[in-house]
Design an enzyme around this catalytic site. Structure first.
Site, PDB file in Angstrom:
ATOM      1  N   HIS A   1       0.845  -1.202   0.000  1.00  0.00           N
ATOM      2  CA  HIS A   1       0.000   0.000   0.000  1.00  0.00           C
ATOM      3  C   HIS A   1       0.871   1.239   0.000  1.00  0.00           C
ATOM      4  O   HIS A   1       1.908   1.293   0.658  1.00  0.00           O
ATOM      5  CB  HIS A   1      -0.945   0.012   1.209  1.00  0.00           C
TER       6      HIS A   1
ATOM      7  N   HIS B   1       1.025   5.052   1.071  1.00  0.00           N
ATOM      8  CA  HIS B   1       0.416   6.089   1.913  1.00  0.00           C
ATOM      9  C   HIS B   1       0.485   7.423   1.167  1.00  0.00           C
ATOM     10  O   HIS B   1       1.534   7.773   0.603  1.00  0.00           O
ATOM     11  CB  HIS B   1       1.205   6.269   3.210  1.00  0.00           C
TER      12      HIS B   1
HETATM   13  P1  AMP Z   1       1.978   0.075   7.250  1.00  0.00           P
HETATM   14  O1  AMP Z   1       2.609   0.312   8.597  1.00  0.00           O
HETATM   15  O2  AMP Z   1       2.672   0.840   6.151  1.00  0.00           O
HETATM   16  O3  AMP Z   1       1.802  -1.391   6.951  1.00  0.00           O
HETATM   17  O4  AMP Z   1       0.556   0.746   7.344  1.00  0.00           O
HETATM   18  C1  AMP Z   1      -0.641   0.061   7.524  1.00  0.00           C
HETATM   19  C2  AMP Z   1      -1.710   1.131   7.574  1.00  0.00           C
HETATM   20  O5  AMP Z   1      -2.967   0.502   7.397  1.00  0.00           O
HETATM   21  C3  AMP Z   1      -1.750   1.886   8.910  1.00  0.00           C
HETATM   22  O6  AMP Z   1      -1.594   3.273   8.659  1.00  0.00           O
HETATM   23  C4  AMP Z   1      -3.140   1.532   9.454  1.00  0.00           C
HETATM   24  O7  AMP Z   1      -3.737   2.585  10.143  1.00  0.00           O
HETATM   25  C5  AMP Z   1      -3.905   1.186   8.178  1.00  0.00           C
HETATM   26  N1  AMP Z   1      -5.035   0.285   8.358  1.00  0.00           N
HETATM   27  C6  AMP Z   1      -5.045  -0.910   8.986  1.00  0.00           C
HETATM   28  N2  AMP Z   1      -6.269  -1.467   8.925  1.00  0.00           N
HETATM   29  C7  AMP Z   1      -7.047  -0.615   8.229  1.00  0.00           C
HETATM   30  C8  AMP Z   1      -8.423  -0.611   7.824  1.00  0.00           C
HETATM   31  N3  AMP Z   1      -9.254  -1.624   8.132  1.00  0.00           N
HETATM   32  N4  AMP Z   1      -8.892   0.446   7.122  1.00  0.00           N
HETATM   33  C9  AMP Z   1      -8.074   1.466   6.805  1.00  0.00           C
HETATM   34  N5  AMP Z   1      -6.776   1.547   7.154  1.00  0.00           N
HETATM   35  C10 AMP Z   1      -6.262   0.519   7.868  1.00  0.00           C
END
Ligand code: AMP
Length: 141
Positions: free
Chosen positions: A101, A103
């Site tokens: 993903h 950001h």
């Molecule tokens: P990372 O640390 O780059 O893997 O980021 C994962 C991101 O996913 C974090 O910023 C979380 O807040 C976000 N996240 C996790 N679960 C969900 C969800 N169900 N809906 C939206 N964002 C999410």
């Protein structure tokens, strides 16, 4: 490792998400724990756990959509004087959800978001040594 995460459930509509953009390949939605208001995530619909698993054409598409979203953030009601694009690939890089993903983080002065870490000033020989190593890996990839 199971390639399915909460993001696959979001793609399938089995888990809730505040969707912002969608096409055949890519979905963008609001991060539920935003670093700043308006923080978005852009994901490929086909799960890939890491950059190594991600089709480069899809990676390019993630960036293209991220670029459009950055422009939309600046034109929206979100407080946005700048944007950071950030992607964590691997545990050591801070990846928590193993579905690639991107950001897209709107920024304003003093919003408190930032990468920790201090730049160093290595000698040119060290830069050249690592450049050689990376170039060799690139050529054998
Ligand atoms: P990372 O640390 O780059 O893997 O980021 C994962 C991101 O996913 C974090 O910023 C979380 O807040 C976000 N996240 C996790 N679960 C969900 C969800 N169900 N809906 C939206 N964002 C999410």
């Amino acid at each position: 490792m199971n390639p399915y995460t909460i993001f696959a459930d979001i793609v399938a509509g089995r888990a809730p998400a505040s969707r912002v953009y969608e096409d055949d390949d890519v979905l963008a939605f609001m991060d539920i724990r935003p670093f700043t208001p308006g923080h978005l995530l852009v994901i490929p619909k086909i799960p890939a756990r890491s950059l190594a698993e991600l089709d480069p054409a899809l990676g390019a598409k993630l960036f293209t959509v991220g670029q459009r979203l950055a422009a939309a953030l600046r034109d929206s009601e979100v407080a946005c004087d700048g944007v950071n694009l950030f992607l964590a690939d691997g545990i050591a890089a801070g990846q928590e959800v193993f579905h690639v993903h991107l950001h897209v983080i709107p920024r304003t002065a003093g919003d408190g978001f930032g990468l920790r870490g201090r730049p160093t000033s290595p000698p040119r020989a060290d830069l050249d040594y690592l450049a050689n190593s990376i170039r060799a890996a690139l050529n054998h990839g």
